[in-house]
Scaffold this active site. Structure first.
Site, PDB file in Angstrom:
ATOM      1  N   GLU A 171      -3.041  -6.729   9.128  1.00 33.33           N
ATOM      2  CA  GLU A 171      -4.444  -6.596   9.551  1.00 33.33           C
ATOM      3  C   GLU A 171      -4.772  -5.194  10.052  1.00 33.33           C
ATOM      4  OE1 GLU A 171      -2.388  -8.545  11.771  1.00 33.33           O
ATOM      5  OE2 GLU A 171      -2.198  -9.816  10.000  1.00 33.33           O
ATOM      6  N   ASP A 229      -2.808   0.727   8.043  1.00 36.28           N
ATOM      7  CA  ASP A 229      -1.524   1.359   7.714  1.00 36.28           C
ATOM      8  C   ASP A 229      -0.433   1.027   8.728  1.00 36.28           C
ATOM      9  OD1 ASP A 229      -2.833   2.623   5.513  1.00 36.28           O
ATOM     10  OD2 ASP A 229      -3.564   4.182   6.847  1.00 36.28           O
ATOM     11  N   GLU A 248       5.200  10.142  -4.025  1.00 35.63           N
ATOM     12  CA  GLU A 248       4.574   8.814  -4.122  1.00 35.63           C
ATOM     13  C   GLU A 248       4.911   8.187  -5.475  1.00 35.63           C
ATOM     14  OE1 GLU A 248       0.412   8.582  -3.068  1.00 35.63           O
ATOM     15  OE2 GLU A 248       0.609  10.203  -1.630  1.00 35.63           O
ATOM     16  N   ASN A 251       0.863  -1.188   0.000  1.00 36.97           N
ATOM     17  CA  ASN A 251       0.000   0.000   0.000  1.00 36.97           C
ATOM     18  C   ASN A 251       0.892   1.228   0.000  1.00 36.97           C
ATOM     19  OD1 ASN A 251      -2.397   1.582   0.293  1.00 36.97           O
ATOM     20  ND2 ASN A 251      -1.970   1.791   2.480  1.00 36.97           N
ATOM     21  N   HIS A 255       0.855   5.266   1.334  1.00 36.52           N
ATOM     22  CA  HIS A 255       0.114   6.120   2.279  1.00 36.52           C
ATOM     23  C   HIS A 255       0.786   7.486   2.344  1.00 36.52           C
ATOM     24  CE1 HIS A 255      -2.438   7.002   5.688  1.00 36.52           C
ATOM     25  NE2 HIS A 255      -1.371   7.507   6.279  1.00 36.52           N
TER      26      HIS A 255
END
Ligand code: GRF
Length: 216
Positions: free
Chosen positions: A141, A144, A173, A106, A108
């Protein structure tokens, strides 16, 4: 390596990944892009790049788990090895996490573990930090909370608004995600508990990205 990208919105990170693959900077291929929202620009970007662009609206499913089971089937059908969340506005369940254990990344818009969750840029401004940034991490789980792969620091300027800071972070990013994927595709990433080890990194230099405007 085959990458599956999950996105809900503009897909500018998806674009950076597509461009990185096309230019050979990421030795991998985007095998499928899946969006949960119709009209997401990410779908258009995938189509333009000749990548399967799949709309999977979450409203058609009775539970998050059912939705994730369909995601898994779709990702597996396209031979995906690594899943990239890129502005995917859905909480994923342990069902998906188990199917792609330690194989979901991911991005962030903060220097985690600071400011997890939905309003990272606003919270950074409200907290008055002088430096924020972005993080590519392995998904676990928590929200972030997974092992950190790459970060870039971005200065917070005096006149910054949420939009101006978000835009400055977004530029970084677009450097971080392709870099993380390149390292992953080269087999240089190893997860050891909370820490991610990058083989052959010059004293961590590959994983900490500097950006303009930070004082020496
Ligand atoms: C980015 O700010 C990313 O950090 C967050 O969602 C946004 C996605 O932007 N997770 P885009 O759709 O890639 O342009």
């Amino acid at each position: 390596m085959k990458i599956g990208v999950l996105a809900s919105g503009s897909g500018s990170n998806l674009q950076a990944i597509l461009d990185g693959c096309a230019a050979g900077r990421i030795p991998a291929q985007v095998a499928a892009v899946i969006c949960n929202l119709p009209g997401a620009k990410a779908l258009e970007r995938a189509r333009e790049a000749g990548v399967p662009a799949l709309l999977l609206p979450h409203r058609q499913f009775a539970s998050r788990e059912d939705y994730d089971r369909e995601l898994i089937a779709t990702l597996q059908r396209h031979g995906v090895d690594l899943v990239c969340l890129a502005g995917f506005m859905r909480l994923i369940t342990p069902v998906l996490l188990r199917a792609f254990e330690n194989k979901i990344l991911n991005i962030h818009p903060s220097l985690l573990p600071a400011f997890p969750g939905m309003h990272a840029v606003r919270q950074a401004l409200e907290a008055g930090v002088r430096v924020s940034g972005c993080t590519v991490h392995v998904v676990d789980e928590g929200t972030d909370t997974g092992p950190i792969l790459i970060q870039a620091a971005v200065p917070v300027l005096e006149g910054d608004t949420e939009d101006s800071l978000a835009a400055r972070i977004l530029k970084q990013e677009h450097r971080c995600y392709p870099r993380a994927l390149s390292l992953w595709a080269q087999g240089r990433v190893r997860i050891e508990g909370r820490r991610v080890r990058i083989a052959g990194a010059p004293a961590g230099g590959d994983a900490a990205i500097s950006s303009p405007g930070l004082a020496d």
